[in-house]
Design a protein around this motif. Structure first.
Motif, PDB file in Angstrom:
ATOM      1  N   VAL A  85      -1.071 -10.023 -12.223  1.00 17.94           N
ATOM      2  CA  VAL A  85      -1.920  -9.117 -11.210  1.00 17.94           C
ATOM      3  C   VAL A  85      -1.465  -7.983 -11.029  1.00 17.94           C
ATOM      4  CG1 VAL A  85      -2.815  -9.425  -9.074  1.00 17.94           C
ATOM      5  CG2 VAL A  85      -2.660 -11.479 -10.147  1.00 17.94           C
ATOM      6  N   GLY A  86      -2.385  -6.730 -11.446  1.00 19.70           N
ATOM      7  CA  GLY A  86      -1.753  -5.468 -11.041  1.00 19.70           C
ATOM      8  C   GLY A  86      -3.009  -4.725 -10.894  1.00 19.70           C
ATOM      9  N   ASP A  87      -2.606  -3.366 -10.357  1.00 13.73           N
ATOM     10  CA  ASP A  87      -3.542  -2.331 -10.059  1.00 13.73           C
ATOM     11  C   ASP A  87      -3.837  -1.176 -10.949  1.00 13.73           C
ATOM     12  OD1 ASP A  87      -0.850  -1.502  -9.270  1.00 13.73           O
ATOM     13  OD2 ASP A  87      -1.952   0.313  -8.473  1.00 13.73           O
TER      14      ASP A  87
ATOM     15  N   SER B 114      -8.510  -3.145  -7.894  1.00 10.99           N
ATOM     16  CA  SER B 114      -9.049  -1.991  -7.680  1.00 10.99           C
ATOM     17  C   SER B 114      -8.680  -1.240  -6.402  1.00 10.99           C
ATOM     18  CB  SER B 114     -10.766  -2.094  -7.903  1.00 10.99           C
ATOM     19  OG  SER B 114     -11.258  -2.469  -6.602  1.00 10.99           O
ATOM     20  N   TYR B 115      -7.828  -1.749  -5.683  1.00 14.54           N
ATOM     21  CA  TYR B 115      -7.473  -1.116  -4.414  1.00 14.54           C
ATOM     22  C   TYR B 115      -6.329  -0.228  -4.537  1.00 14.54           C
ATOM     23  CZ  TYR B 115      -4.998  -5.352  -3.757  1.00 14.54           C
ATOM     24  OH  TYR B 115      -4.020  -6.448  -4.181  1.00 14.54           O
ATOM     25  N   GLY B 116      -5.596  -0.050  -5.595  1.00 12.01           N
ATOM     26  CA  GLY B 116      -4.372   0.817  -5.973  1.00 12.01           C
ATOM     27  C   GLY B 116      -4.714   1.878  -6.759  1.00 12.01           C
ATOM     28  N   ALA B 117      -4.120   1.820  -7.883  1.00 12.04           N
ATOM     29  CA  ALA B 117      -3.970   3.323  -8.668  1.00 12.04           C
ATOM     30  C   ALA B 117      -5.106   3.301  -9.792  1.00 12.04           C
ATOM     31  CB  ALA B 117      -2.712   3.200  -9.612  1.00 12.04           C
ATOM     32  N   HIS B 118      -5.821   2.551  -9.976  1.00 13.34           N
ATOM     33  CA  HIS B 118      -6.878   2.522 -11.151  1.00 13.34           C
ATOM     34  C   HIS B 118      -8.037   1.810 -10.546  1.00 13.34           C
ATOM     35  CE1 HIS B 118      -3.868   3.661 -14.215  1.00 13.34           C
ATOM     36  NE2 HIS B 118      -4.157   4.882 -13.654  1.00 13.34           N
TER      37      HIS B 118
ATOM     38  N   ASP C 103       0.762  -1.172  -0.005  1.00 13.60           N
ATOM     39  CA  ASP C 103      -0.037  -0.176   0.053  1.00 13.60           C
ATOM     40  C   ASP C 103       0.990   1.376   0.013  1.00 13.60           C
ATOM     41  OD1 ASP C 103      -2.045   1.867   0.133  1.00 13.60           O
ATOM     42  OD2 ASP C 103      -2.807   1.231   2.131  1.00 13.60           O
ATOM     43  N   SER C 104       1.415   1.463  -1.057  1.00 17.55           N
ATOM     44  CA  SER C 104       2.545   2.557  -1.383  1.00 17.55           C
ATOM     45  C   SER C 104       2.227   3.449  -2.250  1.00 17.55           C
ATOM     46  CB  SER C 104       4.008   1.827  -1.519  1.00 17.55           C
ATOM     47  OG  SER C 104       3.605   1.112  -2.723  1.00 17.55           O
ATOM     48  N   VAL C 105       0.960   3.583  -2.705  1.00 15.30           N
ATOM     49  CA  VAL C 105       0.245   4.384  -3.870  1.00 15.30           C
ATOM     50  C   VAL C 105       0.580   5.804  -3.197  1.00 15.30           C
ATOM     51  CG1 VAL C 105      -1.189   5.291  -5.223  1.00 15.30           C
ATOM     52  CG2 VAL C 105      -0.779   2.797  -5.212  1.00 15.30           C
ATOM     53  N   MET C 106       0.091   6.374  -2.257  1.00 11.39           N
ATOM     54  CA  MET C 106       0.061   7.551  -1.706  1.00 11.39           C
ATOM     55  C   MET C 106       1.267   8.146  -1.294  1.00 11.39           C
ATOM     56  SD  MET C 106      -2.850   8.688  -2.428  1.00 11.39           S
ATOM     57  CE  MET C 106      -2.396  10.304  -1.820  1.00 11.39           C
ATOM     58  N   LYS C 107       2.443   7.126  -0.828  1.00  9.44           N
ATOM     59  CA  LYS C 107       3.795   7.558  -0.762  1.00  9.44           C
ATOM     60  C   LYS C 107       4.416   8.017  -1.749  1.00  9.44           C
ATOM     61  CE  LYS C 107       5.458   5.428   2.819  1.00  9.44           C
ATOM     62  NZ  LYS C 107       6.096   4.529   3.562  1.00  9.44           N
ATOM     63  N   ILE C 108       4.062   7.431  -3.081  1.00  4.46           N
ATOM     64  CA  ILE C 108       4.564   7.751  -4.216  1.00  4.46           C
ATOM     65  C   ILE C 108       4.177   9.037  -4.963  1.00  4.46           C
ATOM     66  CG2 ILE C 108       4.951   6.932  -6.819  1.00  4.46           C
ATOM     67  CD1 ILE C 108       4.638   4.158  -5.810  1.00  4.46           C
TER      68      ILE C 108
ATOM     69  N   ALA D 240      -2.899  12.168 -11.742  1.00  2.00           N
ATOM     70  CA  ALA D 240      -1.850  12.263 -12.703  1.00  2.00           C
ATOM     71  C   ALA D 240      -0.638  11.423 -12.429  1.00  2.00           C
ATOM     72  CB  ALA D 240      -1.507  13.703 -12.841  1.00  2.00           C
ATOM     73  N   VAL D 241      -0.259  11.521 -10.822  1.00  2.00           N
ATOM     74  CA  VAL D 241       0.855  10.801 -10.597  1.00  2.00           C
ATOM     75  C   VAL D 241       0.498   9.110 -10.482  1.00  2.00           C
ATOM     76  CG1 VAL D 241       2.526  10.187  -8.639  1.00  2.00           C
ATOM     77  CG2 VAL D 241       1.824  12.722  -9.041  1.00  2.00           C
ATOM     78  N   LYS D 242      -0.618   9.056  -9.944  1.00  2.00           N
ATOM     79  CA  LYS D 242      -0.948   7.548  -9.909  1.00  2.00           C
ATOM     80  C   LYS D 242      -1.113   6.820 -11.319  1.00  2.00           C
ATOM     81  CE  LYS D 242      -4.366   7.561  -6.279  1.00  2.00           C
ATOM     82  NZ  LYS D 242      -5.706   7.372  -5.661  1.00  2.00           N
TER      83      LYS D 242
END
Length: 215
Positions: free
Chosen positions: A166-168, A187-191, A18-23, A43-45
């Motif tokens: 498998v990816g977000d 669906s719990y990550g970037a998109h 769960d590192s998306v918001m840190k990025i 845009a960053v996501k």
């Protein structure tokens, strides 16, 4: 999923960790420090998973080499500062790894992170014993180019019909399509689910433990 499944390849950021918001925060801080327009959260996501050069070009347009070098350094410094409190793994993802291991299905990672960054997090999380292979952004063409998957496939000696990615993000699922392998979105990550479904995955799940219904 049929019994012929031999290998599952996972993205890392937004799929395992769960590192998306840190990025997002790190890129926004780096842009502000460099004096560039601060990109939006979405845009960053949308660039998570890309290698550095195409990510920066998508966010900021053409930059000088000095600006690229500055942004790389500023981003790294911001991320490491935020990473003093390590990101958590998504609930249920370790259970998924354990189930695959118990079924003798190989697990690999294909990520937009650098080799140094991925190795640091694998050591930090203690997950290394699950993975047979991994590819990072500094070892292959940027997603959605299929090279990461192709390299893992060649090394592991499995047929593409026996693999699931498998990816977000849309980048992950498009990479799978370009490599000719099946995919499942999370669906719990970037998109969100609607965007992921445009890549025609086998399914899009809302929680990690739901992956076991498809892999």
């Amino acid at each position: 999923m049929d019994k012929e499944l031999k290998l599952v390849i996972f993205d890392w950021d937004g799929t395992v960790m769960d590192s998306v918001m840190k990025i997002v925060d790190s890129m926004q801080r780096a842009a502000e420090r460099e004096g560039l327009n601060v990109p939006s959260e979405q845009a960053v996501k949308d660039i998570i998973g890309l290698s550095l050069a195409p990510a920066l070009k998508q966010l900021f347009g053409e930059l000088t080499q000095q600006q690229v070098d500055d942004m790389a350094q500023f981003y790294k410094e911001a991320y490491l500062a935020l990473d003093k409190n390590p990101s958590s793994l998504f609930n249920g993802i370790v259970d998924v790894f354990e189930s695959l291991r118990d079924r003798h299905i190989k697990i690999a990672v294909a990520t937009g992170k650098s080799r140094v960054g991925l190795d640091r997090l694998i050591e930090q999380t203690g997950l290394g014993h699950f993975f047979c292979d991994s590819m990072t952004a500094d070892e292959a063409e940027s997603k959605p180019h299929p090279q990461m998957i192709d390299e893992i496939v060649n090394r592991q000696g499995v047929d593409k019909s026996q693999i699931v990615m498998v990816g977000d993000s849309l980048l992950d699922l498009t990479m799978a399509n370009n490599a000719g392998v099946r995919s499942v979105g999370v669906s719990y990550g970037a998109h969100d689910k609607a965007r992921l479904l445009t890549a025609k995955p086998l399914a899009v799940v809302d929680e990690a433990n739901e992956l076991l219904s498809y892999i």
